[in-house]
Structure formats: C-alpha cells, structure tokens
Write a protein that holds these residues in place. Structure first.
Motif, PDB file in Angstrom:
ATOM      1  N   ALA A  23       0.854  -1.186   0.091  1.00 55.42           N
ATOM      2  CA  ALA A  23       0.051   0.084   0.008  1.00 55.42           C
ATOM      3  C   ALA A  23       1.005   1.129   0.051  1.00 55.42           C
ATOM      4  CB  ALA A  23      -1.111   0.134   1.342  1.00 55.42           C
ATOM      5  N   MET A  27       1.223   4.167  -3.022  1.00 58.96           N
ATOM      6  CA  MET A  27       1.243   5.555  -2.711  1.00 58.96           C
ATOM      7  C   MET A  27       2.305   6.589  -3.232  1.00 58.96           C
ATOM      8  SD  MET A  27      -1.788   6.479  -1.571  1.00 58.96           S
ATOM      9  CE  MET A  27      -1.702   8.094  -0.711  1.00 58.96           C
ATOM     10  N   ALA A  35       2.182   7.394   2.778  1.00 58.28           N
ATOM     11  CA  ALA A  35       1.234   6.599   3.374  1.00 58.28           C
ATOM     12  C   ALA A  35       1.013   6.863   4.610  1.00 58.28           C
ATOM     13  CB  ALA A  35       0.912   5.364   2.731  1.00 58.28           C
TER      14      ALA A  35
ATOM     15  N   ALA B  10      -4.686   1.466  -2.266  1.00 61.05           N
ATOM     16  CA  ALA B  10      -3.793   1.658  -1.386  1.00 61.05           C
ATOM     17  C   ALA B  10      -4.551   1.253   0.099  1.00 61.05           C
ATOM     18  CB  ALA B  10      -2.995   2.903  -1.361  1.00 61.05           C
TER      19      ALA B  10
END
Lengths: 148, 139
Positions: A23, A27, A35, B10
């Motif tokens: 994740a 980003m 993030a 995300a």
C-alpha cells in the motif's frame, strides 16, 4: 519476561506487513505521497486543501473497507479485544491525536515510510513512541496493580 | 481520477494488512508492548515485512525524478530533531500503550462498529485540532 511463540500470528503479521508495504509502495510510486494515516486524517479535516480531499477520503475509507473485507474473508482471526474503558479510550484518543499532530506522524508515516526513507526524524520518532508505549504498558500492567 | 483510484486501492490493502497482521486487535498490540510481561513479539513482523517492501521502493524514489501519476514527490522537508517531534512521539506512545490503538488501526477498526473505537477516533481528531489551537503556546 515470557516470550510467546505462535507461528500462525507470526505468519499473519508478516503477510499483513507485506500488504501494508505494498500500500505504501503504491502511494509513493504512483501518487508521490507518504502513506501516513495521521497525516491523511489531520490533512483531510484540519488543512482543507481542495485538491487533496478526494484522495485522503478514499485512502481512509478504503482502510475501513479493506479491514471489513479481510475480517469477513478470514474468519479465523481473533476478535478485537479492547484494553480500556470509555474514559481510557477518550483520553488515549486525545493524546494520540495531539501527539501525532505535534510529532508529524505515527506508526505508518514515521515507522513504515520514514524509516525506509532513512529519515533521522522518523527513526528517532519511532524509537520514542515505541519506548513510551512499552513504558506505559509496563506502568499500567506491572506497577499500578491493575488487572494484568 | 487515477490518483484517486490508487489511493483507494492503497487504502484497501492497508486496512486489510492491518487486520490480517493483528494490528487492529488492541490486546495484540498491548501484548507486543508488554516487554516486561508475557511478550508477544509477532507484531514486529508487521513492521519488518512492510519495511522489506518500502526500503527498496524508497531507494528507487531517491533516484526517480517524479512519481508515475503526479508531478512530484511530496516528502517531509523538516530535518531537525526538534522538541515537538520528541514530545509528540512520546505523547503518542503513551496513548498507544493505554488503548493499544494507533491512528491506522483505529480507523480500520471502525469497520467492526465498536462505539468505543468511534469515541477513540473522535477524540483523536479533537486532539489534532487541540494541537493546532495550542501550537502558538507550546511551540
């Protein structure tokens, strides 16, 4: 000190960490953003920049949905057990919000992204909140006489 | 549009990772911080394996000119270890130890619908707001 060894939770922790790392990678690679959760939340509600609202809400909303989907899919996970009552939750939330805003980040921004950036500020911040977290649990569990 | 989709994806991965890893369970977090008692070190693997991914990625960021969808990387610019960083991180650690929740897992935990967690998140936002109001006094 007793060290608990539980292979299942170690594997789940490693798998969860990979997803979190992925994740954070998406980003920064695509959007050029750290993030960081406290930053995204504080930015969304307290620094209203028009062009930033959408991605911040989608990122935070996605987190709620992602956790919901995962806990629906993986039913073997132990349910969340809260560690304090209403007053404790209110006080802890207030301190966490104040502290992360003052200290420019939390476990995600400093811990997962900042350390990887080799940022001295993030390394120091992570060591500091870990140390104070450990000390706080020690005081509550082993010094105050409260339930262990 | 693409930037928004990446943020959503995300977020989904992040929330799923926190839940899978055990970070959304305050009992697990407090057991991780309970080094002096029955210590459960498993959550170290969450940060460890996340860093396994982010280390090479940020090494790439240092060489790359710009991100794939945005004009530039927006990275923190502060460099000094000021008292605000240390005091803020210390306060955060205390709150983390009391509730076993940091901001990401608290948000992700809203999925479980617990009113206590909602209170934590509302108080957290109030704390951030309070910080902005008192920044002139505390520096």
């Amino acid at each position: 000190m007793t060290v608990l060894m539980d292979t299942d939770s170690w594997l789940r922790a490693a798998g969860g960490g990979l997803l979190i790392g992925l994740a954070a990678a998406l980003m920064i690679i695509f959007n050029g953003r750290i993030a960081g959760v406290s930053g995204a939340l504080g930015g969304l509600l307290l620094d209203p920049v028009p062009g930033e609202r959408r991605w911040r809400s989608l990122f935070l909303g996605g987190m709620v949905l992602g956790a919901l989907l995962l806990t629906t899919a993986v039913t073997s996970l132990p349910p969340a057990q809260l560690q304090t009552g209403w007053l404790g939750m209110a006080a802890a939330g207030l301190i966490v919000g104040y502290g992360t805003r003052m200290g420019s980040g939390c476990t995600s921004g400093h811990g997962v992204c900042g350390i990887a950036r080799l940022s001295p500020r993030s390394i120091v911040a992570t060591l500091t909140f870990m140390a104070f977290g450990v000390a706080t649990v020690f005081v509550i569990r082993h010094l105050s006489g409260a339930a262990a | 549009m693409k930037i928004a989709l990446v943020a959503l994806l995300a977020g989904l991965l992040f929330g799923a990772g926190l839940a899978l890893g055990g970070m959304t369970n305050p009992a697990k977090v407090v057991a991780f911080l309970d080094v002096g008692g029955r210590w459960d070190p498993s959550l170290a693997f969450v940060m460890g394996s996340a860093l396994l991914v982010t280390f090479p990625v940020f090494a790439w960021v240092r060489r790359a000119g710009r991100p794939l969808l945005a004009e530039r990387f927006q990275l923190p610019t502060k460099r000094d270890l000021d008292p605000q960083l240390l005091a803020g991180a210390a306060l955060f650690g205390i709150g983390w130890g009391i509730a076993g929740l940091c901001p990401g897992p608290a948000i992700a935990n809203l999925a479980a619908g617990s009113p206590e967690v909602l209170l934590f998140v509302v108080a957290m936002v109030a704390g951030m707001w309070l910080r902005d109001r008192t920044a002139a006094i505390t520096g």
